[in-house]
Design a protein around this motif. Structure first.
Motif, mmCIF file in Angstrom:
data_model
loop_
_atom_site.group_PDB
_atom_site.id
_atom_site.type_symbol
_atom_site.label_atom_id
_atom_site.label_comp_id
_atom_site.label_asym_id
_atom_site.label_seq_id
_atom_site.Cartn_x
_atom_site.Cartn_y
_atom_site.Cartn_z
ATOM 1 N N LEU A 173 0.558 -1.565 -0.209
ATOM 2 C CA LEU A 173 0.069 -0.082 0.194
ATOM 3 C C LEU A 173 0.880 1.466 -0.165
ATOM 4 N N TYR A 174 1.816 1.257 0.582
ATOM 5 C CA TYR A 174 2.822 2.355 1.001
ATOM 6 C C TYR A 174 4.298 2.626 0.534
ATOM 7 N N HIS A 175 4.215 3.766 -0.665
ATOM 8 C CA HIS A 175 5.331 3.581 -1.195
ATOM 9 C C HIS A 175 6.503 4.575 -0.987
ATOM 10 N N TYR A 176 5.838 6.060 -0.339
ATOM 11 C CA TYR A 176 7.181 6.450 -0.125
ATOM 12 C C TYR A 176 8.310 6.608 0.233
ATOM 13 N N LYS A 177 9.065 7.164 -0.457
ATOM 14 C CA LYS A 177 10.335 7.205 0.472
ATOM 15 C C LYS A 177 10.688 6.254 1.993
ATOM 16 N N THR A 178 9.730 7.914 2.465
ATOM 17 C CA THR A 178 10.049 8.492 3.761
ATOM 18 C C THR A 178 9.453 7.124 4.331
ATOM 19 N N TYR A 179 8.607 5.965 4.347
ATOM 20 C CA TYR A 179 8.042 5.142 4.646
ATOM 21 C C TYR A 179 8.425 4.425 5.491
ATOM 22 N N VAL A 180 8.517 4.237 6.833
ATOM 23 C CA VAL A 180 9.626 3.292 7.854
ATOM 24 C C VAL A 180 8.072 2.196 8.883
ATOM 25 N N GLY A 181 6.699 2.684 7.537
ATOM 26 C CA GLY A 181 5.819 1.750 9.462
ATOM 27 C C GLY A 181 5.933 -0.019 8.385
ATOM 28 N N GLY A 182 5.098 -0.225 9.110
ATOM 29 C CA GLY A 182 4.293 -1.795 8.573
ATOM 30 C C GLY A 182 5.699 -2.459 9.287
ATOM 31 N N ILE A 183 6.661 -2.492 8.889
ATOM 32 C CA ILE A 183 7.390 -3.724 10.013
ATOM 33 C C ILE A 183 9.185 -3.232 9.980
ATOM 34 N N ASN A 199 4.415 10.093 22.079
ATOM 35 C CA ASN A 199 3.066 9.821 22.840
ATOM 36 C C ASN A 199 1.747 10.677 21.950
ATOM 37 N N ARG A 200 2.786 11.532 20.970
ATOM 38 C CA ARG A 200 1.510 12.668 20.732
ATOM 39 C C ARG A 200 0.190 12.521 19.657
ATOM 40 N N PHE A 201 0.339 10.943 18.960
ATOM 41 C CA PHE A 201 -0.167 10.541 17.701
ATOM 42 C C PHE A 201 -1.262 9.303 18.369
ATOM 43 N N TRP A 202 -2.423 10.134 18.912
ATOM 44 C CA TRP A 202 -3.398 9.870 19.080
ATOM 45 C C TRP A 202 -4.077 9.459 17.669
ATOM 46 N N GLY A 203 -4.886 8.090 17.330
ATOM 47 C CA GLY A 203 -5.925 7.895 15.854
ATOM 48 C C GLY A 203 -4.294 7.022 15.045
ATOM 49 N N TRP A 204 -5.134 7.346 14.215
ATOM 50 C CA TRP A 204 -4.639 6.360 13.082
ATOM 51 C C TRP A 204 -3.369 7.152 11.923
ATOM 52 N N GLY A 205 -2.022 6.700 11.692
ATOM 53 C CA GLY A 205 -0.983 7.396 11.160
ATOM 54 C C GLY A 205 -0.276 8.492 11.302
ATOM 55 N N ARG A 206 0.606 9.031 10.960
ATOM 56 C CA ARG A 206 1.831 9.555 11.245
ATOM 57 C C ARG A 206 3.023 9.479 11.824
ATOM 58 N N GLU A 207 2.465 8.914 13.120
ATOM 59 C CA GLU A 207 3.826 8.066 14.376
ATOM 60 C C GLU A 207 5.057 8.120 13.425
ATOM 61 N N ASP A 208 4.383 7.421 12.522
ATOM 62 C CA ASP A 208 5.524 6.557 11.866
ATOM 63 C C ASP A 208 7.380 7.459 10.932
ATOM 64 N N ASP A 209 5.921 8.068 10.254
ATOM 65 C CA ASP A 209 6.739 9.347 9.762
ATOM 66 C C ASP A 209 7.647 10.120 10.694
ATOM 67 N N GLU A 210 7.494 10.637 11.500
ATOM 68 C CA GLU A 210 7.777 11.870 12.948
ATOM 69 C C GLU A 210 9.115 10.136 13.279
ATOM 70 N N PHE A 211 9.196 9.047 13.371
ATOM 71 C CA PHE A 211 10.151 8.430 13.653
ATOM 72 C C PHE A 211 11.117 8.320 13.008
ATOM 73 N N TYR A 212 10.246 8.577 11.630
ATOM 74 C CA TYR A 212 11.455 9.149 10.641
ATOM 75 C C TYR A 212 12.638 9.601 10.989
ATOM 76 N N ARG A 213 12.308 10.829 10.981
ATOM 77 C CA ARG A 213 12.705 12.291 11.700
ATOM 78 C C ARG A 213 13.820 11.444 13.284
ATOM 79 N N ARG A 214 13.533 11.294 13.544
ATOM 80 C CA ARG A 214 13.848 10.815 14.561
ATOM 81 C C ARG A 214 15.166 10.061 14.682
ATOM 82 N N ILE A 215 14.987 8.576 13.456
ATOM 83 C CA ILE A 215 15.940 8.129 13.503
ATOM 84 C C ILE A 215 17.015 9.141 12.846
#
Length: 307
Positions: A173-183, A199-215
């Motif tokens: 489903l997700y094909h953008y280059k900064t995607y780090v979700g799923g596994i 811990n600020r992401f309630w509801g679906w989505g965006r938490e993995d995009d923020e984690f990409y920046r943390r990495i």
């Protein structure tokens, strides 16, 4: 004479009867295999998106603790979860056998959110990390609705840096280059270096995009699979959006926050309580279910509630 012999004219010798019995036995085994493995039509229809399990279920693979060929590392498979029981029943035995075949020592943790706040995948992963014990030295953030089909996918210790198994070139489903979700695999040391997830992401989505920046902010090099030729058929995605709609609601304040980097929160300030901890077996596959009550500061993140 026996009733079966009356079906055939004349006399039958023992040898033709033996061949007939052998043929019937082979046909019965073939029908059983096709009806259970998913390669033939499913009797009575198939569950929505859930792969049929082998029947009878194969005996689970368990490594002897002293077996050196399994390696020194142990994976904590962290599975954020809420009310997805059909997927869970397929996921646990499938992943246990998949990892066992690859000789990956592992423990499966089902991180079941039982409070009344909106689903928070990132906080559940933080809790799973903190509760996974000292006998595991790396983690996999793993969606319950994503099954790896290609046995060449690497789940081994990611010493060189975070390893994104469900890369954009392979995820259905997700094909953008900064995607780090799923596994996503990380050593525990690297996860701590990132201070976990926000811990600020309630509801679906965006938490993995923020984690990409943390990495990237932690100076870690993200790696992805190479040499995998199965493309978008590398994984089976069990989620049926018509059957289970995602919580994608965004209030005004949340829309402004969702693209920011949380520079303070993470492992250090996740607030939770473990209601219960249960070790159980799903079709012979062991797992640990943590019933987790998350806490929310509604002054900080008022979008944690459904109101």
């Amino acid at each position: 004479s026996p009733p079966l012999l009356r079906l055939f004219p004349g006399r039958l010798s023992a040898f033709p009867l033996f061949l007939l019995a052998l043929l019937l036995g082979f046909a019965s085994l073939l029908w059983l295999q096709l009806s259970c493995s998913g390669e033939g039509p499913a009797p009575g229809g198939q569950e929505r998106g859930v792969p049929r399990q082998p029947c009878p279920p194969p005996a689970p693979l368990q490594p002897p603790e002293e077996e050196p060929s399994w390696g020194p590392h142990r994976l904590a498979l962290l599975v954020p979860f809420r009310e997805r029981f059909e997927e869970l029943l397929a996921f646990v035995p499938y992943m246990h056998r998949f990892l066992s075949k690859k000789r990956i020592r592992h423990r499966i943790f089902i991180l079941n959110q039982v409070d009344h706040f909106r689903f928070n995948r990132a906080s559940l992963i933080n809790v799973g990390f903190l509760e996974s014990g000292n006998d595991t030295d790396y983690i996999a953030m793993h969606d319950v609705d994503l099954l790896p089909l290609n046995e060449h996918l690497d789940y081994s210790f990611p010493e060189a840096g975070p390893f994104h198994v469900a890369s954009p070139e392979l995820h259905p489903l997700y094909h953008y280059k900064t995607y780090v979700g799923g596994i996503l695999l990380l050593t525990k040391q690297h996860y701590e270096l990132c201070n976990g997830m926000s811990n600020r992401f309630w509801g679906w989505g965006r938490e993995d995009d923020e984690f990409y920046r943390r990495i990237k902010g932690a100076g870690l090099q993200l790696r992805r699979p190479s040499g995998i030729t199965t493309g978008y058929e590398t994984f089976q995605h069990l989620h049926d959006p018509a059957w289970r709609k995602r919580d994608q609601k965004r209030i005004a304040a949340q829309k402004q926050e969702q693209f920011k980097v949380d520079r303070e929160g993470g492992l250090n300030n996740v607030r939770y309580r473990i209601e219960s901890r249960t070790d159980l077996s799903v079709a012979g596959a062991p797992c640990t279910v943590l019933n987790i009550l998350l806490d929310c500061d509604t002054n900080e993140t008022p979008w944690c509630t459904f109101g």
